[in-house]
Design an enzyme around this catalytic site. Structure first.
Site, short mmCIF file in Angstrom:
data_model
loop_
_atom_site.label_atom_id
_atom_site.label_comp_id
_atom_site.label_asym_id
_atom_site.label_seq_id
_atom_site.Cartn_x
_atom_site.Cartn_y
_atom_site.Cartn_z
N ASP A 291 -1.01 12.81 -2.00
CA ASP A 291 -0.62 12.08 -0.80
C ASP A 291 -0.45 13.05 0.37
O ASP A 291 0.02 14.18 0.21
CB ASP A 291 0.70 11.35 -1.08
CG ASP A 291 1.05 10.34 -0.01
OD1 ASP A 291 0.15 9.57 0.36
OD2 ASP A 291 2.20 10.32 0.44
N GLU A 338 -5.87 12.39 0.14
CA GLU A 338 -5.47 11.31 1.07
C GLU A 338 -5.51 11.89 2.48
O GLU A 338 -4.53 12.42 2.99
CB GLU A 338 -4.08 10.79 0.71
CG GLU A 338 -3.66 9.54 1.48
CD GLU A 338 -2.89 9.86 2.75
OE1 GLU A 338 -3.48 9.67 3.85
OE2 GLU A 338 -1.75 10.30 2.66
N ASP A 391 0.11 1.14 1.26
CA ASP A 391 0.78 1.03 2.56
C ASP A 391 0.17 -0.08 3.43
O ASP A 391 0.68 -0.34 4.53
CB ASP A 391 0.69 2.35 3.33
CG ASP A 391 1.70 3.37 2.82
OD1 ASP A 391 2.73 2.96 2.25
OD2 ASP A 391 1.45 4.58 3.00
#
Length: 496
Positions: A291, A338, A391
């Site tokens: 991430d 990401e 998200d």
């Protein structure tokens, strides 16, 4: 090679007793993926969650969430009796996780199982504890101390415990020996069930993709046990904390509050802490999404105590040196980057240097006329395409809530049809692209609206709750999805 997969949190599985687990529901989902021609199952981080229930704010980057331990498997192994958990009130809404109820009910049940561990798996349990001693001792003592301190963050513990003075830790370990043993037991049970599930997935040609948050929370065993790796002052308080600047998700930016790394010190030590962290993840998964990859090129530092993220500034990260250290010790690492958010030429160069596939999110393609590089016809082959991430809203929810111009561009570009369901057109947008791997949210496969959304960034409460209803992943749906995979040539399993 071209493949496809599904993003589905473990907690969202339709298992009984209040939350998704590593038992029969997980195996049924793997069988669904196999029947649907999917080669990958991507999960969210599996760590034990704290306040806010976010899997990106966990008490340990290596421990497993004890909520995911399947109780029926424990009964089959003789570690539980049916009457010890079946009659409890696990909640009446199978479509939502009740974390307060999980907190009250799960530990007492697991304590019963852990007390029976020595008689059932004594030698194997001891081998597990020795193998994982490097992190397990700190985690188990951290959790036992946290309970003894009324749940307080370690930064508020008595000074000898905050600073890990050897005598204080020895005394605490002796006084809390039963609690320490309990927390070790939960990890043994979790990892035993996870390894069995991974073997099942491998047998059915489904790869597991994990998710590693770039940062560790301040209130975690990681920071408590290794404060020297983080930007803390002499009082063990952060000097600056992590977040991201104002963007499309939040006009004040996002104030995550995680302590930042001492990258210079880590570099002097060969980035050993990070290399060990990634190595551990690769024991659990076939590939790992990291991430906030852009934080390795430059990270956003916000003064500790700031009200929001507007006051932050960018500082240089470790860059390619970190990943060169990983490769020198671990060989080629299957990492998915990401690379979303505020990107620069430096981030793109770092992605090219590492060779990792980046991410393309279809929902981002229609906010501007030119698509910002997220329109499927502009994808590079070396990427992973998503309808949306954890998200984002669901495809249907996004179409219903988007500004009219964006929704109109999506309908026009993708030729969306209400007759079949707009979400099918969104999914075909990534399936038909040249991306090596195309991922869709489980909620999009089910055609859910915004009620199926997992998380809304910048908000507290109401997140990480969604669960699939029993029977949702039907054979009829699997056949339809498999037909799409055949049409778009996505029955392979590409290397990441």
């Amino acid at each position: 090679m071209r493949g496809a997969g599904v993003l589905m949190p473990v907690f969202s599985l339709p298992a009984p007793y209040g939350i998704g687990t590593l038992g029969q529901a997980a195996r049924a989902f793997i069988l669904f993926l196999e029947a649907a021609g999917q080669s990958c199952w991507q999960v969210l981080p599996l760590g034990p969650t704290g306040y806010g229930d976010s899997p990106y704010q966990v008490f340990s980057s290596q421990a497993g969430n004890h909520y995911f331990i399947d109780l029926e498997l424990l009964e089959q192994e003789g570690l539980l009796k049916g009457e010890e958990y079946r009659g409890l009130d696990w909640g009446r809404d199978p479509g939502r996780v009740d974390y307060a109820r999980m907190y009250r009910l799960r530990r007492p049940v697991l304590r019963l199982a852990c007390r029976r561990l020595p008689a059932q798996a004594g030698a194997e349990f001891e081998r597990f504890c020795q193998e994982h001693q490097a992190w397990l001792e700190d985690y188990a003592l951290f959790m036992a101390l946290k309970d003894s301190q009324g749940g307080a963050a370690w930064s508020d513990w008595p000074e000898p415990l905050r600073r890990r003075q050897p005598e204080a830790l020895a005394q605490a370990g002796q006084a809390l020996a039963d609690e320490v043993a309990f927390w070790k037991g939960t990890q043994y049970l979790f990892f035993r069930q996870w390894e069995e599930l991974r073997a099942f997935a491998r047998a059915h040609r489904v790869r597991l993709i994990g998710d590693l948050p770039i940062y560790a929370p301040l209130d975690s065993a990681d920071v408590w046990a290794h404060p020297e790796q983080f930007q803390l002052d002499g009082s063990l308080r952060p000097t600056e904390v992590a977040g991201c600047p104002p963007d499309g998700f939040s006009q004040d930016g996002q104030l995550w509050g995680n302590p930042l790394f001492r990258w210079e010190r880590m570099g002097e030590e060969g980035y050993g802490w990070w290399v060990d962290r990634v190595a551990f993840q690769l024991r659990l998964y076939d590939a790992v999404r990291i991430d906030h990859f852009r934080g390795f090129e430059a990270y956003y530092a916000i003064p500790y105590g700031a009200a929001n993220a507007r006051q932050g500034r960018w500082r240089p990260g470790p860059g390619a040196a970190l990943f060169q250290a990983m490769e020198s010790r671990l060989g080629r690492v299957p990492i998915l980057a990401e690379n979303l958010g505020f990107l620069t030429d430096g981030v793109e160069r770092l992605l090219e240097q590492t060779g990792f596939p980046g991410m393309k999110v279809l929902q981002f393609a229609f906010d501007s006329v030119d698509g910002g590089g997220y329109l499927p016809h502009s994808y590079p082959r070396r990427c992973v395409a998503y309808t949306g991430t954890h998200d984002n809203d669901t495809a249907r929810g996004w179409l219903a809530s988007s500004q009219a111009p964006a929704a109109a561009r999506a309908r026009d570009y993708l030729r969306l049809s209400r007759r079949e369901g707009l979400h099918w057109g969104m999914m075909r947008g990534v399936w038909s692209s040249v991306a090596e791997l195309a991922m869709v949210q489980a909620q999009d496969l089910l055609g859910l609206g915004s009620r199926g959304r997992i998380n809304t960034p910048g908000t507290v409460g109401g997140n990480w709750l969604w669960r699939a209803r029993p029977g949702s992943f039907s054979q009829r749906l699997a056949r339809k999805v498999r037909h799409e995979m055949e049409l778009y040539g996505r029955l392979d399993c590409p290397d990441l």
